[in-house]
Scaffold this motif. Structure first.
Motif, PDB file in Angstrom:
ATOM      1  N   PHE A 151      16.693  -5.600   4.257  1.00  0.00           N
ATOM      2  CA  PHE A 151      15.752  -5.374   5.060  1.00  0.00           C
ATOM      3  C   PHE A 151      15.164  -4.016   5.119  1.00  0.00           C
ATOM      4  N   PHE A 152      15.814  -3.159   5.544  1.00  0.00           N
ATOM      5  CA  PHE A 152      15.582  -1.715   5.994  1.00  0.00           C
ATOM      6  C   PHE A 152      15.310  -1.033   4.364  1.00  0.00           C
ATOM      7  N   ASN A 153      15.985  -1.331   3.505  1.00  0.00           N
ATOM      8  CA  ASN A 153      15.749  -0.874   2.033  1.00  0.00           C
ATOM      9  C   ASN A 153      14.150  -0.953   1.844  1.00  0.00           C
ATOM     10  N   GLU A 154      13.773  -2.240   1.960  1.00  0.00           N
ATOM     11  CA  GLU A 154      12.491  -2.583   1.771  1.00  0.00           C
ATOM     12  C   GLU A 154      11.555  -1.931   2.463  1.00  0.00           C
ATOM     13  N   ILE A 155      11.824  -1.457   3.807  1.00  0.00           N
ATOM     14  CA  ILE A 155      10.798  -1.072   4.663  1.00  0.00           C
ATOM     15  C   ILE A 155      10.914   0.536   4.066  1.00  0.00           C
ATOM     16  N   GLY A 156      11.723   1.074   3.591  1.00  0.00           N
ATOM     17  CA  GLY A 156      12.007   2.548   3.357  1.00  0.00           C
ATOM     18  C   GLY A 156      11.139   2.583   1.993  1.00  0.00           C
ATOM     19  N   ILE A 157      11.340   1.729   1.026  1.00  0.00           N
ATOM     20  CA  ILE A 157      10.394   1.539  -0.148  1.00  0.00           C
ATOM     21  C   ILE A 157       8.992   1.385   0.238  1.00  0.00           C
ATOM     22  N   LEU A 158       8.563   0.372   1.080  1.00  0.00           N
ATOM     23  CA  LEU A 158       7.199   0.418   1.590  1.00  0.00           C
ATOM     24  C   LEU A 158       6.613   1.582   2.136  1.00  0.00           C
ATOM     25  N   HIS A 159       7.632   2.259   2.834  1.00  0.00           N
ATOM     26  CA  HIS A 159       7.039   3.686   3.369  1.00  0.00           C
ATOM     27  C   HIS A 159       6.570   4.466   2.251  1.00  0.00           C
ATOM     28  N   GLN A 160       7.416   4.717   1.336  1.00  0.00           N
ATOM     29  CA  GLN A 160       7.319   5.766   0.321  1.00  0.00           C
ATOM     30  C   GLN A 160       6.144   5.359  -0.515  1.00  0.00           C
ATOM     31  N   LEU A 161       5.921   4.040  -0.902  1.00  0.00           N
ATOM     32  CA  LEU A 161       4.554   3.797  -1.506  1.00  0.00           C
ATOM     33  C   LEU A 161       3.326   3.741  -0.603  1.00  0.00           C
ATOM     34  N   SER A 162       3.659   3.328   0.523  1.00  0.00           N
ATOM     35  CA  SER A 162       2.197   3.430   1.387  1.00  0.00           C
ATOM     36  C   SER A 162       1.988   4.947   1.741  1.00  0.00           C
ATOM     37  N   SER A 163       2.967   5.883   1.902  1.00  0.00           N
ATOM     38  CA  SER A 163       2.695   7.116   2.173  1.00  0.00           C
ATOM     39  C   SER A 163       1.963   7.935   0.859  1.00  0.00           C
ATOM     40  N   ALA A 164       2.458   7.465  -0.279  1.00  0.00           N
ATOM     41  CA  ALA A 164       1.576   8.231  -1.440  1.00  0.00           C
ATOM     42  C   ALA A 164       0.134   7.745  -1.527  1.00  0.00           C
ATOM     43  N   LEU A 165       0.089   6.524  -1.112  1.00  0.00           N
ATOM     44  CA  LEU A 165      -1.516   6.104  -1.164  1.00  0.00           C
ATOM     45  C   LEU A 165      -2.206   6.771  -0.058  1.00  0.00           C
ATOM     46  N   PHE A 166      -1.601   6.827   1.183  1.00  0.00           N
ATOM     47  CA  PHE A 166      -2.108   7.356   2.408  1.00  0.00           C
ATOM     48  C   PHE A 166      -2.432   8.880   2.097  1.00  0.00           C
ATOM     49  N   LEU A 167      -1.599   9.564   1.609  1.00  0.00           N
ATOM     50  CA  LEU A 167      -1.747  10.979   1.171  1.00  0.00           C
ATOM     51  C   LEU A 167      -3.001  11.265   0.600  1.00  0.00           C
ATOM     52  N   LYS A 168      -3.487  10.398  -0.436  1.00  0.00           N
ATOM     53  CA  LYS A 168      -4.679  10.387  -1.299  1.00  0.00           C
ATOM     54  C   LYS A 168      -5.873  10.699  -0.487  1.00  0.00           C
ATOM     55  N   VAL A 169      -5.861  10.087   0.889  1.00  0.00           N
ATOM     56  CA  VAL A 169      -7.106  10.205   1.484  1.00  0.00           C
ATOM     57  C   VAL A 169      -7.178  11.282   2.515  1.00  0.00           C
ATOM     58  N   LEU A 170      -5.971  11.778   2.595  1.00  0.00           N
ATOM     59  CA  LEU A 170      -5.927  13.004   3.643  1.00  0.00           C
ATOM     60  C   LEU A 170      -6.374  14.291   2.958  1.00  0.00           C
ATOM     61  N   PRO A 171      -7.040  15.247   3.901  1.00  0.00           N
ATOM     62  CA  PRO A 171      -7.537  16.472   3.101  1.00  0.00           C
ATOM     63  C   PRO A 171      -6.425  17.284   2.660  1.00  0.00           C
ATOM     64  N   ASP A 172      -6.465  18.114   1.760  1.00  0.00           N
ATOM     65  CA  ASP A 172      -5.528  19.089   1.315  1.00  0.00           C
ATOM     66  C   ASP A 172      -5.061  19.905   2.498  1.00  0.00           C
ATOM     67  N   GLY A 173      -3.838  20.030   2.683  1.00  0.00           N
ATOM     68  CA  GLY A 173      -3.164  20.907   3.801  1.00  0.00           C
ATOM     69  C   GLY A 173      -2.665  19.929   5.079  1.00  0.00           C
ATOM     70  N   VAL A 174      -3.415  18.737   4.895  1.00  0.00           N
ATOM     71  CA  VAL A 174      -2.892  17.824   6.218  1.00  0.00           C
ATOM     72  C   VAL A 174      -2.152  16.786   5.475  1.00  0.00           C
ATOM     73  N   HIS A 175      -0.681  16.799   6.120  1.00  0.00           N
ATOM     74  CA  HIS A 175       0.574  15.895   5.580  1.00  0.00           C
ATOM     75  C   HIS A 175       0.507  14.856   6.521  1.00  0.00           C
ATOM     76  N   ILE A 176       1.075  13.984   6.103  1.00  0.00           N
ATOM     77  CA  ILE A 176       1.281  12.259   6.864  1.00  0.00           C
ATOM     78  C   ILE A 176       1.920  12.589   8.099  1.00  0.00           C
ATOM     79  N   ALA A 177       2.894  13.804   8.062  1.00  0.00           N
ATOM     80  CA  ALA A 177       3.701  14.044   9.395  1.00  0.00           C
ATOM     81  C   ALA A 177       2.711  14.663  10.511  1.00  0.00           C
ATOM     82  N   HIS A 178       1.498  15.390   9.917  1.00  0.00           N
ATOM     83  CA  HIS A 178       0.521  15.863  10.908  1.00  0.00           C
ATOM     84  C   HIS A 178      -0.251  14.704  11.413  1.00  0.00           C
ATOM     85  N   PHE A 179      -0.884  13.920  10.503  1.00  0.00           N
ATOM     86  CA  PHE A 179      -1.179  12.571  10.900  1.00  0.00           C
ATOM     87  C   PHE A 179      -0.431  11.647  11.921  1.00  0.00           C
ATOM     88  N   ALA A 180       0.668  11.728  11.763  1.00  0.00           N
ATOM     89  CA  ALA A 180       1.662  10.827  12.449  1.00  0.00           C
ATOM     90  C   ALA A 180       1.754  11.390  14.084  1.00  0.00           C
TER      91      ALA A 180
END
Length: 147
Positions: A12-41
Motif C-alpha cells: 500500500f505505502f509502496n504504491e503511494i510512494g511510487i505515485l508520489h514520485q510520478l505525480s511530482s515529476a508531472l507537477f514539477l513541469k508546471v511550476l516555474p523555474d526555481g520553485v520546487h514542489i516543497a515550496h508549493f507544499a
C-alpha cells in the motif's frame, strides 16, 4: 513475494510512494523555474490550515529542518508569495503570512497541474475518486497522529 507482500501494508505505502514520485515529476513541469514542489507544499499547507505561523511550526509540519525551512521561506518571500514579519508579542520570533500573490500562485499551479493531467483524469474517472480521496485522508490522519 508472498500474497501479503503484494497486498499488505508495505505494498500500500509502496504504491503511494511510487505515485508520489510520478505525480511530482508531472507537477514539477508546471511550476516555474526555481520553485520546487516543497515550496508549493508550504503554500498549500498555509492555504489549507491557515497562515500566520512561525518558521519552526512550518518546519515541523513539513518535517524538515529549520535551516531547510529558512531557505524555502527566503525563496517564497523573494517571489512575493509570503511575507515574514516580526511576531507582535515576541520581537525575536518571526511570523509567516501568505500574500495574495502566494494564494493566486497556489491556485494557478493547481489549475495548471489539473489541466496538464486531464488525459490521466479521464482514465481514472470511474466515479471512485471521491471515495479514494476520503480513504487517503483517513490514512493521512492516522499517520499524522502517529508522528
Amino acid at each position: 513475494m508472498t500474497a501479503s507482500d503484494e497486498n499488505g501494508l508495505f505494498a500500500f505505502f509502496n504504491e503511494i510512494g511510487i505515485l508520489h514520485q510520478l505525480s511530482s515529476a508531472l507537477f514539477l513541469k508546471v511550476l516555474p523555474d526555481g520553485v520546487h514542489i516543497a515550496h508549493f507544499a508550504i503554500l498549500n499547507h498555509m492555504v489549507r490550515l491557515g497562515d500566520d505561523r512561525t518558521p519552526a511550526q512550518l518546519a515541523s509540519a513539513m518535517q524538515v529542518t529549520k535551516p531547510t525551512m529558512t531557505h524555502s521561506l527566503k525563496v517564497l518571500e523573494g517571489r512575493g508569495f509570503i511575507a515574514v514579519r516580526a511576531d507582535a508579542t515576541d520581537g525575536r520570533a518571526k511570523r509567516v503570512v501568505l500574500t495574495e500573490d502566494g494564494r493566486r500562485f497556489r491556485d494557478e499551479a493547481i489549475a495548471a497541474m489539473e489541466a496538464g493531467m486531464a488525459g490521466i483524469a479521464d482514465q481514472l474517472d470511474d466515479g471512485s475518486l471521491p471515495d479514494t480521496v476520503a480513504r487517503l485522508r483517513r490514512v493521512r490522519r492516522v499517520l499524522d497522529a502517529a508522528r
